[in-house]
Scaffold this active site. Sequence first.
Site, mmCIF file in Angstrom:
data_model
loop_
_atom_site.group_PDB
_atom_site.id
_atom_site.type_symbol
_atom_site.label_atom_id
_atom_site.label_comp_id
_atom_site.label_asym_id
_atom_site.label_seq_id
_atom_site.Cartn_x
_atom_site.Cartn_y
_atom_site.Cartn_z
ATOM 1 N N ASP A 59 0.840 -1.192 0.000
ATOM 2 C CA ASP A 59 0.000 0.000 0.000
ATOM 3 C C ASP A 59 0.875 1.241 0.000
ATOM 4 O OD1 ASP A 59 -2.404 -1.463 0.138
ATOM 5 O OD2 ASP A 59 -2.196 -1.672 2.315
ATOM 6 N N GLY A 60 0.357 2.325 -0.563
ATOM 7 C CA GLY A 60 1.096 3.583 -0.578
ATOM 8 C C GLY A 60 1.839 3.826 -1.870
ATOM 9 N N CYS A 61 1.721 2.925 -2.811
ATOM 10 C CA CYS A 61 2.388 3.076 -4.100
ATOM 11 C C CYS A 61 1.372 3.527 -5.150
ATOM 12 C CB CYS A 61 3.019 1.755 -4.542
ATOM 13 S SG CYS A 61 4.288 1.152 -3.415
ATOM 14 N N ALA A 62 1.788 4.393 -6.040
ATOM 15 C CA ALA A 62 0.904 4.873 -7.094
ATOM 16 C C ALA A 62 0.575 3.755 -8.086
ATOM 17 C CB ALA A 62 1.540 6.047 -7.820
ATOM 18 N N SER A 63 1.508 2.863 -8.298
ATOM 19 C CA SER A 63 1.288 1.734 -9.199
ATOM 20 C C SER A 63 1.071 0.467 -8.374
ATOM 21 C CB SER A 63 2.492 1.582 -10.140
ATOM 22 O OG SER A 63 3.679 1.512 -9.397
#
Length: 137
Positions: free
Chosen positions: A48-52
């Site tokens: 979690d926390g990633c744009a992709s």
Amino acid sequence: MATEAFEAIVEDFEFLEDWEDRYRMVIEMGKDMAPMDDALKVPATKVDGCASQVWIHPEVKEGRFDFQGDSDAMIVRGLIALLHTLYSGLPPAEAAQVDAKAELTRLGLEENLSSQRSNGLRAMIQRLKESSAAAAT
């Protein structure tokens, strides 16, 4: 505390004069990385926390920390390959002590990644730090 393989990447980066060349090198590293088994791309391995889309599956093999990782973005896949070079093969207790932010700063990544990519990179590092610390206990 970086691995020899990571030190070699640092040396290679020193010879590349502009970020575009470094960017291409990171992408190539991602292309060269072994693919992650699709069966491991599950909610428990998603970062979690990633744009992709990013998945990291940590494991300990023969007393050494390792992980499989993948992303749907080529630059992020390259960042995973960099992290793999930095962490894999270390005893879990040593992997838990890696200062990934400091090591990656040596490559000049922070000033050249978007804020979303930087946030995702921090999330990946946090996952690896927690996983290696848990494996060390």
